[in-house]
Design a protein around this motif. Structure first.
Motif, mmCIF file in Angstrom:
data_model
loop_
_atom_site.group_PDB
_atom_site.id
_atom_site.type_symbol
_atom_site.label_atom_id
_atom_site.label_comp_id
_atom_site.label_asym_id
_atom_site.label_seq_id
_atom_site.Cartn_x
_atom_site.Cartn_y
_atom_site.Cartn_z
ATOM 1 N N PHE A 168 0.845 -1.193 0.000
ATOM 2 C CA PHE A 168 0.000 0.000 0.000
ATOM 3 C C PHE A 168 0.882 1.245 0.000
ATOM 4 O O PHE A 168 1.189 1.797 1.065
ATOM 5 C CB PHE A 168 -0.934 -0.026 1.209
ATOM 6 N N PRO A 169 1.303 1.693 -1.180
ATOM 7 C CA PRO A 169 2.136 2.903 -1.267
ATOM 8 C C PRO A 169 1.411 4.105 -0.673
ATOM 9 O O PRO A 169 0.266 4.386 -1.022
ATOM 10 C CB PRO A 169 2.349 3.078 -2.771
ATOM 11 N N ASN A 170 2.084 4.807 0.224
ATOM 12 C CA ASN A 170 1.450 5.920 0.931
ATOM 13 C C ASN A 170 1.912 7.270 0.402
ATOM 14 O O ASN A 170 2.968 7.396 -0.227
ATOM 15 C CB ASN A 170 1.757 5.832 2.421
ATOM 16 N N ALA A 171 1.116 8.278 0.692
ATOM 17 C CA ALA A 171 1.443 9.646 0.294
ATOM 18 C C ALA A 171 2.377 10.285 1.321
ATOM 19 O O ALA A 171 2.712 9.696 2.345
ATOM 20 C CB ALA A 171 0.160 10.461 0.159
ATOM 21 N N LYS A 172 2.780 11.506 1.028
ATOM 22 C CA LYS A 172 3.585 12.319 1.963
ATOM 23 C C LYS A 172 3.055 13.742 1.937
ATOM 24 O O LYS A 172 2.366 14.171 1.003
ATOM 25 C CB LYS A 172 5.070 12.292 1.599
ATOM 26 N N ILE A 173 3.367 14.477 2.998
ATOM 27 C CA ILE A 173 3.149 15.915 2.998
ATOM 28 C C ILE A 173 4.487 16.608 3.191
ATOM 29 O O ILE A 173 5.455 15.999 3.656
ATOM 30 C CB ILE A 173 2.163 16.368 4.101
ATOM 31 N N ASN A 174 4.536 17.876 2.824
ATOM 32 C CA ASN A 174 5.704 18.711 3.085
ATOM 33 C C ASN A 174 5.416 19.610 4.281
ATOM 34 O O ASN A 174 4.427 20.352 4.276
ATOM 35 C CB ASN A 174 6.035 19.593 1.880
ATOM 36 N N ILE A 175 6.271 19.542 5.284
ATOM 37 C CA ILE A 175 6.217 20.503 6.389
ATOM 38 C C ILE A 175 7.269 21.566 6.063
ATOM 39 O O ILE A 175 8.461 21.353 6.196
ATOM 40 C CB ILE A 175 6.536 19.847 7.742
ATOM 41 N N GLY A 176 6.812 22.716 5.595
ATOM 42 C CA GLY A 176 7.723 23.766 5.147
ATOM 43 C C GLY A 176 8.340 23.418 3.806
ATOM 44 O O GLY A 176 8.558 22.244 3.481
ATOM 45 N N LEU A 177 8.576 24.439 2.997
ATOM 46 C CA LEU A 177 9.279 24.232 1.730
ATOM 47 C C LEU A 177 9.917 25.559 1.334
ATOM 48 O O LEU A 177 9.211 26.522 0.997
ATOM 49 C CB LEU A 177 8.330 23.750 0.632
ATOM 50 N N ASN A 178 11.231 25.607 1.424
ATOM 51 C CA ASN A 178 11.983 26.804 1.042
ATOM 52 C C ASN A 178 12.655 26.576 -0.301
ATOM 53 O O ASN A 178 13.356 25.574 -0.484
ATOM 54 C CB ASN A 178 13.058 27.116 2.090
ATOM 55 N N ILE A 179 12.431 27.488 -1.223
ATOM 56 C CA ILE A 179 13.113 27.429 -2.521
ATOM 57 C C ILE A 179 14.384 28.257 -2.381
ATOM 58 O O ILE A 179 14.331 29.485 -2.301
ATOM 59 C CB ILE A 179 12.220 27.973 -3.645
ATOM 60 N N VAL A 180 15.510 27.585 -2.315
ATOM 61 C CA VAL A 180 16.761 28.215 -1.902
ATOM 62 C C VAL A 180 17.481 28.896 -3.052
ATOM 63 O O VAL A 180 17.945 30.036 -2.943
ATOM 64 C CB VAL A 180 17.679 27.170 -1.235
ATOM 65 N N GLU A 181 17.593 28.211 -4.193
ATOM 66 C CA GLU A 181 18.327 28.786 -5.322
ATOM 67 C C GLU A 181 18.029 28.005 -6.590
ATOM 68 O O GLU A 181 17.607 26.848 -6.534
ATOM 69 C CB GLU A 181 19.840 28.765 -5.062
ATOM 70 N N LYS A 182 18.261 28.651 -7.738
ATOM 71 C CA LYS A 182 18.129 27.957 -9.011
ATOM 72 C C LYS A 182 19.472 27.370 -9.382
ATOM 73 O O LYS A 182 20.513 28.017 -9.261
ATOM 74 C CB LYS A 182 17.647 28.907 -10.103
ATOM 75 N N ARG A 183 19.463 26.135 -9.834
ATOM 76 C CA ARG A 183 20.675 25.417 -10.156
ATOM 77 C C ARG A 183 21.092 25.663 -11.607
ATOM 78 O O ARG A 183 20.279 26.084 -12.438
ATOM 79 C CB ARG A 183 20.462 23.917 -9.934
ATOM 80 N N ALA A 184 22.338 25.356 -11.892
ATOM 81 C CA ALA A 184 22.852 25.512 -13.255
ATOM 82 C C ALA A 184 22.155 24.570 -14.234
ATOM 83 O O ALA A 184 22.071 24.856 -15.434
ATOM 84 C CB ALA A 184 24.363 25.270 -13.270
ATOM 85 N N ASP A 185 21.625 23.438 -13.715
ATOM 86 C CA ASP A 185 20.962 22.474 -14.600
ATOM 87 C C ASP A 185 19.488 22.805 -14.821
ATOM 88 O O ASP A 185 18.761 22.036 -15.453
ATOM 89 C CB ASP A 185 21.110 21.051 -14.056
ATOM 90 N N GLY A 186 19.031 23.950 -14.312
ATOM 91 C CA GLY A 186 17.646 24.365 -14.515
ATOM 92 C C GLY A 186 16.701 23.967 -13.407
ATOM 93 O O GLY A 186 15.582 24.485 -13.338
ATOM 94 N N PHE A 187 17.108 23.030 -12.559
ATOM 95 C CA PHE A 187 16.298 22.657 -11.406
ATOM 96 C C PHE A 187 16.512 23.668 -10.280
ATOM 97 O O PHE A 187 17.286 24.608 -10.415
ATOM 98 C CB PHE A 187 16.658 21.242 -10.920
ATOM 99 N N HIS A 188 15.817 23.463 -9.179
ATOM 100 C CA HIS A 188 15.964 24.338 -8.016
ATOM 101 C C HIS A 188 16.407 23.523 -6.803
ATOM 102 O O HIS A 188 15.985 22.374 -6.623
ATOM 103 C CB HIS A 188 14.634 25.037 -7.680
ATOM 104 N N ASN A 189 17.238 24.120 -5.993
ATOM 105 C CA ASN A 189 17.542 23.549 -4.687
ATOM 106 C C ASN A 189 16.469 23.988 -3.702
ATOM 107 O O ASN A 189 16.081 25.167 -3.682
ATOM 108 C CB ASN A 189 18.915 23.999 -4.195
ATOM 109 N N ILE A 190 16.009 23.041 -2.917
ATOM 110 C CA ILE A 190 14.961 23.324 -1.944
ATOM 111 C C ILE A 190 15.375 22.796 -0.570
ATOM 112 O O ILE A 190 16.343 22.034 -0.452
ATOM 113 C CB ILE A 190 13.615 22.701 -2.347
ATOM 114 N N GLU A 191 14.646 23.197 0.428
ATOM 115 C CA GLU A 191 14.725 22.615 1.762
ATOM 116 C C GLU A 191 13.304 22.314 2.205
ATOM 117 O O GLU A 191 12.419 23.173 2.099
ATOM 118 C CB GLU A 191 15.380 23.577 2.749
ATOM 119 N N THR A 192 13.066 21.116 2.695
ATOM 120 C CA THR A 192 11.723 20.741 3.111
ATOM 121 C C THR A 192 11.800 19.554 4.058
ATOM 122 O O THR A 192 12.863 18.928 4.193
ATOM 123 C CB THR A 192 10.830 20.403 1.898
ATOM 124 N N ILE A 193 10.703 19.248 4.682
ATOM 125 C CA ILE A 193 10.583 18.026 5.471
ATOM 126 C C ILE A 193 9.495 17.176 4.844
ATOM 127 O O ILE A 193 8.369 17.637 4.631
ATOM 128 C CB ILE A 193 10.257 18.341 6.941
#
Length: 269
Positions: A4-29
């Motif tokens: 039974f694959p379960n879902a997740k929630i994010n407690i906080g989500l900070n978008i820290v910086e844009k990466r050279a590869d086009g993605f973003h670095n984030i911080e979250t729980i």
């Protein structure tokens, strides 16, 4: 074999910086919640695999389904027999809940167990990471502090056992380009790892999801849902991931339901 694959929630989500590869670095729980899909596998006479589904309709070709991609990835590296796969879809799509990522990760774990492949946990995480950034989390499926693309983990002592969660998913789709359109990456003034140690009653004043500033102006209904959750007595409410689900944490079981939206109430472990 059934899981039974379960879902997740994010407690906080900070978008820290844009990466050279086009993605973003984030911080979250990432925090697992007991809203689940059903995934079953069995030996089959078909060539390669046979896929079927029920529940929420999946309107893509089988080869593009993340579960089938996980199967093909394992099959490309290990000798496994033909397999029948059935997915009962209950976690809504486009909700920021990681339902597809969970399905893929659980497929890897199930194949490892079913066919006695003896793949180490770290290798399963590496394989899951080839499918999607959220996927590795669901291998160990424990609360973690996540950074970079959301795929670098460290231990998190957060414990929400006994809290009730009310989750609402309106019929709103938010694509990645829209989610990031008006975000302003920045290193947060206060570290999420420290804020999470404060009493949960204080989180609403300090722990934020940066996507809300980008998304709520375009979708005021989401802001209204979050406000309603606080009016219903939530000690903390937030959008999960890049949306569009909104969740509230309660000390007592909430009674709120909405006939217009997907609504789910559970209790956290």
């Amino acid at each position: 074999m059934l899981s039974f694959p379960n879902a997740k929630i994010n407690i906080g989500l900070n978008i820290v910086e844009k990466r050279a590869d086009g993605f973003h670095n984030i911080e979250t729980i990432f925090y697992p919640i007991p809203l689940t899909d059903g995934l079953e596998i069995a030996n089959s006479d078909v060539v390669n695999y046979q896929f079927s589904s029920s529940g929420i309709p999946i309107n893509i070709e089988d080869k593009d389904n993340i579960v089938c991609k996980a199967f093909e990835l394992i099959r490309s590296k290990y000798n496994i027999p033909s397999t029948a796969i059935h997915l009962h879809k209950n976690i809504p799509f486009g909700a920021g809940l990681g339902g597809g990522s969970a399905d893929a990760a659980f497929m890897i774990k199930m194949l490892n167990t079913q066919y006695k492949l003896n793949i180490p946990v770290k290798e399963m995480e590496n394989l899951a990471g080839q499918i999607g950034s959220d996927c590795p989390f669901f291998i160990q499926n424990k609360p973690v502090f996540a950074k970079e693309k959301g795929d670098v983990f460290s231990k998190c002592s957060i414990n929400l056992a006994g809290y009730h969660i009310l989750l609402i998913k309106p019929d709103i789709h938010i694509g990645t380009p829209e989610a990031y359109a008006n975000t302003k990456p920045a290193i947060p003034k206060q570290a999420l790892e420290l804020l999470i140690k404060e009493p949960i009653e204080t989180w609403k004043n300090h722990i934020v999801n940066d996507f809300e500033d980008s998304i709520f102006p375009n979708h005021p209904e989401l802001a209204k849902i979050k406000s309603d959750l606080y009016e219903q007595g939530a000690v903390y409410a937030s959008m999960s991931g890049s949306g569009s689900s909104i969740f509230g944490l309660f000390k007592e079981k909430p009674t709120y339901t909405s006939p217009k939206h997907f609504t789910w109430i559970g209790i956290l472990d």
